[in-house]
Design an enzyme around this catalytic site. Structure first.
Site, mmCIF file in Angstrom:
data_model
loop_
_atom_site.group_PDB
_atom_site.id
_atom_site.type_symbol
_atom_site.label_atom_id
_atom_site.label_comp_id
_atom_site.label_asym_id
_atom_site.label_seq_id
_atom_site.Cartn_x
_atom_site.Cartn_y
_atom_site.Cartn_z
ATOM 1 N N PHE A 41 51.934 -12.372 33.167
ATOM 2 C CA PHE A 41 51.516 -13.415 32.225
ATOM 3 C C PHE A 41 49.991 -13.570 32.177
ATOM 4 C CE2 PHE A 41 55.806 -14.469 33.639
ATOM 5 C CZ PHE A 41 56.455 -14.641 32.424
ATOM 6 N N CYS A 93 49.074 -8.332 22.867
ATOM 7 C CA CYS A 93 50.414 -8.820 23.224
ATOM 8 C C CYS A 93 51.142 -9.569 22.109
ATOM 9 C CB CYS A 93 50.325 -9.699 24.466
ATOM 10 S SG CYS A 93 49.877 -8.751 25.933
ATOM 11 N N ARG A 102 46.050 -13.427 31.297
ATOM 12 C CA ARG A 102 45.293 -13.359 30.040
ATOM 13 C C ARG A 102 44.068 -12.501 30.259
ATOM 14 N NH1 ARG A 102 43.562 -19.318 30.028
ATOM 15 N NH2 ARG A 102 43.556 -18.692 32.201
ATOM 16 N N LYS A 162 39.369 -12.019 21.306
ATOM 17 C CA LYS A 162 38.943 -13.241 21.986
ATOM 18 C C LYS A 162 37.760 -12.882 22.878
ATOM 19 C CE LYS A 162 42.186 -13.115 25.861
ATOM 20 N NZ LYS A 162 43.111 -13.902 26.637
ATOM 21 N N LYS A 172 39.698 8.205 33.090
ATOM 22 C CA LYS A 172 39.756 6.834 33.615
ATOM 23 C C LYS A 172 39.728 6.840 35.147
ATOM 24 C CE LYS A 172 42.235 3.672 31.250
ATOM 25 N NZ LYS A 172 43.375 2.874 30.739
ATOM 26 N N ARG A 230 42.644 -4.452 20.301
ATOM 27 C CA ARG A 230 43.975 -4.255 19.723
ATOM 28 C C ARG A 230 44.391 -5.446 18.852
ATOM 29 N NH1 ARG A 230 46.975 -2.079 25.136
ATOM 30 N NH2 ARG A 230 45.457 -3.473 26.106
ATOM 31 N N LYS A 285 52.550 -7.568 18.906
ATOM 32 C CA LYS A 285 53.625 -6.598 19.169
ATOM 33 C C LYS A 285 54.849 -7.273 19.811
ATOM 34 C CE LYS A 285 52.450 -4.814 23.781
ATOM 35 N NZ LYS A 285 53.632 -5.288 24.497
ATOM 36 N N HIS A 295 44.096 -24.388 19.289
ATOM 37 C CA HIS A 295 42.795 -24.177 18.656
ATOM 38 C C HIS A 295 43.016 -23.397 17.368
ATOM 39 C CE1 HIS A 295 40.770 -25.743 22.143
ATOM 40 N NE2 HIS A 295 41.548 -24.969 22.896
HETATM 41 P P1 NAD Z 1 46.917 -0.254 28.624
HETATM 42 O O1 NAD Z 1 47.106 0.572 27.411
HETATM 43 O O2 NAD Z 1 45.595 -0.897 28.879
HETATM 44 O O3 NAD Z 1 47.285 0.588 29.937
HETATM 45 C C1 NAD Z 1 48.361 1.440 30.029
HETATM 46 C C2 NAD Z 1 47.934 2.620 30.884
HETATM 47 O O4 NAD Z 1 49.079 3.415 31.207
HETATM 48 C C3 NAD Z 1 46.961 3.568 30.216
HETATM 49 O O5 NAD Z 1 45.805 3.692 30.999
HETATM 50 C C4 NAD Z 1 47.723 4.893 30.115
HETATM 51 O O6 NAD Z 1 46.888 6.022 30.255
HETATM 52 C C5 NAD Z 1 48.686 4.762 31.275
HETATM 53 N N1 NAD Z 1 49.873 5.613 31.198
HETATM 54 C C6 NAD Z 1 50.710 5.817 30.160
HETATM 55 N N2 NAD Z 1 51.698 6.660 30.506
HETATM 56 C C7 NAD Z 1 51.502 7.001 31.820
HETATM 57 C C8 NAD Z 1 52.183 7.806 32.752
HETATM 58 N N3 NAD Z 1 53.286 8.474 32.412
HETATM 59 N N4 NAD Z 1 51.686 7.901 34.001
HETATM 60 C C9 NAD Z 1 50.577 7.245 34.351
HETATM 61 N N5 NAD Z 1 49.883 6.445 33.506
HETATM 62 C C10 NAD Z 1 50.340 6.323 32.253
HETATM 63 O O7 NAD Z 1 48.054 -1.362 28.545
HETATM 64 P P2 NAD Z 1 48.019 -2.854 29.154
HETATM 65 O O8 NAD Z 1 47.276 -3.774 28.237
HETATM 66 O O9 NAD Z 1 47.650 -2.791 30.579
HETATM 67 O O10 NAD Z 1 49.549 -3.254 29.024
HETATM 68 C C11 NAD Z 1 50.545 -2.682 29.872
HETATM 69 C C12 NAD Z 1 51.813 -3.492 29.721
HETATM 70 O O11 NAD Z 1 51.595 -4.828 30.187
HETATM 71 C C13 NAD Z 1 52.306 -3.640 28.280
HETATM 72 O O12 NAD Z 1 53.709 -3.617 28.262
HETATM 73 C C14 NAD Z 1 51.799 -5.009 27.881
HETATM 74 O O13 NAD Z 1 52.591 -5.598 26.884
HETATM 75 C C15 NAD Z 1 51.922 -5.771 29.176
HETATM 76 N N6 NAD Z 1 51.008 -6.906 29.291
HETATM 77 C C16 NAD Z 1 49.720 -6.784 28.891
HETATM 78 C C17 NAD Z 1 48.856 -7.868 29.025
HETATM 79 C C18 NAD Z 1 47.416 -7.778 28.574
HETATM 80 O O14 NAD Z 1 46.757 -8.803 28.508
HETATM 81 N N7 NAD Z 1 46.898 -6.590 28.281
HETATM 82 C C19 NAD Z 1 49.310 -9.069 29.589
HETATM 83 C C20 NAD Z 1 50.631 -9.142 30.012
HETATM 84 C C21 NAD Z 1 51.476 -8.059 29.856
#
Ligand code: NAD
Length: 434
Positions: free
Chosen positions: A152, A263, A154, A324, A35, A331, A266, A254
């Site tokens: 927050f 999100c 999206r 979406k 990445k 996921r 889980k 909708h």
């Molecule tokens: P993601 O899986 O896309 O990204 C997480 C990243 O963390 C991965 O690239 C992984 O390789 C990296 N990682 C894991 N352990 C690591 C470490 N020890 N050191 C460095 N990198 C490490 O996850 P995401 O969708 O970005 O979600 C992250 C958090 O944000 C979650 O708790 C999620 O609930 C929250 N969140 C997500 C969204 C969303 O729309 N995706 C919105 C709000 C909140």
């Protein structure tokens, strides 16, 4: 301000790029070497509208860099953000905090001088306390403040959401940390964004309460849609009729195949777990989870009903696979429930998604992935609209009709007008409309 963003996924990368765009110096760290390598070469690891340009510009301006090691970035940071994943733990639905705690241990060994540790990952109430305990235990001399700052945004609209949020929530009672967080988000003063300072546990709970409420709202309109089908009402008009009431609001009304994504599924499960452990079960949220799971499981019946019966040997065309539009995130997408059920029933599935097919291919063996929507509908017994990508709204329906085996459309997103499809000779069904 100097920011270290640990975890460069959907949230970390967008937040890191936006903070850089605000003028801060940001290092995005991820343990996934592939990445980081791609990002250094200007290739985005995810699909998110506008991200390419935003990252490119800030890298060129020297405010945004990418690393696989957090050492340098953490040592010099004013704020270290934890933005790693918190997926559902297998078996009990609790948030798996192993990634968060691993980062806390790593940070503990590295911090120098006063450092604000910010949890951006969605974490259950009390996680900030545990992060603080881990750091203090490993480094009793560390001068840190552990802050909750839930995100927050999206997917699909992430940059706009980050730069123009409805509010920013910051959970800390530490004065120095409040000053650092205020400075980080200062550019938002321009749009008069409310910054809500709360206690840390309150902030952690705000994130779960927000997601659970939105999941509940979607589930409410989904059940209302089922009732509309039974009694001959139109759910879109019902949604408009109630949504114009400012106390209710029109968003997240909708009706569709059930919520999915990285999100809501889980986070609702984790909140249910937290509430049970606290001896205050949240029965509304528990029921929401059950209804949504059942809804996704029943999608296969909607497909068989659309073609009046047996799926064996039938060719199903799926338009859209992601949960979406405008994301490649698969996921907990409804397609992950529907497709295996279709295949188990003996159907042949062909599909097209503008951005999600690479990811979908990892999870959906047996699907024939096509290069475009018209290729996907060829020879189909039913066309199922599963994700409301813009390009499906403007399909040449007469062309579709010449390509399918039988002109049947099941529109799980209410993208089309029933009268329009019927006048073109399609048998058409949708959600919550006569
Ligand atoms: P993601 O899986 O896309 O990204 C997480 C990243 O963390 C991965 O690239 C992984 O390789 C990296 N990682 C894991 N352990 C690591 C470490 N020890 N050191 C460095 N990198 C490490 O996850 P995401 O969708 O970005 O979600 C992250 C958090 O944000 C979650 O708790 C999620 O609930 C929250 N969140 C997500 C969204 C969303 O729309 N995706 C919105 C709000 C909140």
């Amino acid at each position: 301000m100097r920011v270290a963003m640990i975890g460069t996924g959907y949230v970390g990368l967008v937040s890191g790029a936006c903070f850089a765009d605000f003028g801060h110096d940001v290092v995005c760290v991820d343990r996934d070497e592939g990445k980081i390598e791609r990002l250094r070469n200007g290739v985005m690891p995810i699909f998110e509208p506008g991200l390419d340009d935003l990252v490119g510009q800030n890298v060129r301006d020297g405010r945004l860099t990418f690393e696989t090691s957090s050492a340098e970035a953490v040592r010099s940071a004013d704020a270290v953000f934890i933005a790693v994943g918190t997926p559902s733990r297998r078996g009990d639905g609790h948030a798996d905090l192993s990634f968060v705690y691993a980062v806390a241990e790593e940070i503990a060994d590295l911090v120098e001088g006063f450092t604000v540790i910010v949890t951006k990952s969605t974490v259950p109430v009390g996680t900030g306390d545990e992060i603080e305990r881990i750091i203090k235990q490993r480094r009793p001399d560390a001068d840190v403040a552990v802050v909750s700052n839930p995100e927050f945004l999206r997917e699909g609209a992430a940059i706009g959401d980050f730069k123009r949020p409805d509010r920013v929530v910051v959970g800390t009672e530490d004065q120095r940390a409040q000053e650092v967080m205020t400075e980080l988000y200062r550019p938002l003063n321009l749009n008069e964004t409310p910054i809500l300072f709360t206690a840390r546990r309150t902030s952690e709970l705000i994130k779960y309460a927000a997601n659970a409420f939105l999941a509940l709202k979607i589930t409410f309109i989904n059940e209302t849609a089922d009732l509309c089908e039974a009694v001959g009402a139109d759910v879109q008009q019902v949604a408009r009729g109630i949504g114009l009431d400012k106390r209710i609001g029109g968003k997240f009304l909708h009706a569709g195949p059930g919520y999915g994504g990285s999100c809501f599924p889980k986070d609702t499960l984790a909140l249910v777990r937290t509430a049970r452990e606290a001896g205050r079960p949240m029965r509304l949220v528990e029921t929401t989870v059950e209804i949504n799971d059942a809804r996704k499981a029943a999608l296969v019946t909607r497909v068989s009903d659309a073609i009046d019966g047996d799926l064996k040997g039938k060719r199903i065309a799926l338009l859209g696979l992601t949960f979406k539009p405008n994301t490649d995130d698969m996921r907990d997408a409804p397609s992950l429930t529907l497709v295996p059920a279709l295949i188990a029933a003996g159907a042949e599935v062909q599909a097209f998604d503008p951005e999600g097919m690479t990811e979908a291919a990892k999870h959906l063996p047996g699907v024939s992935f096509k290069t475009g929507p018209y290729e996907a509908v060829e020879g189909a017994d039913v066309v199922v609209v599963l994700t409301e990508w813009d390009q499906f709204r403007a399909l040449d329906l007469d062309r579709v009709k010449t390509l399918v085996r039988t002109p049947v459309v099941l529109d799980l997103r209410n993208v089309y007008q029933p009268s329009d499809l019927r006048s073109r000779g399609f048998r058409y069904s949708s959600i919550g409309r006569a």
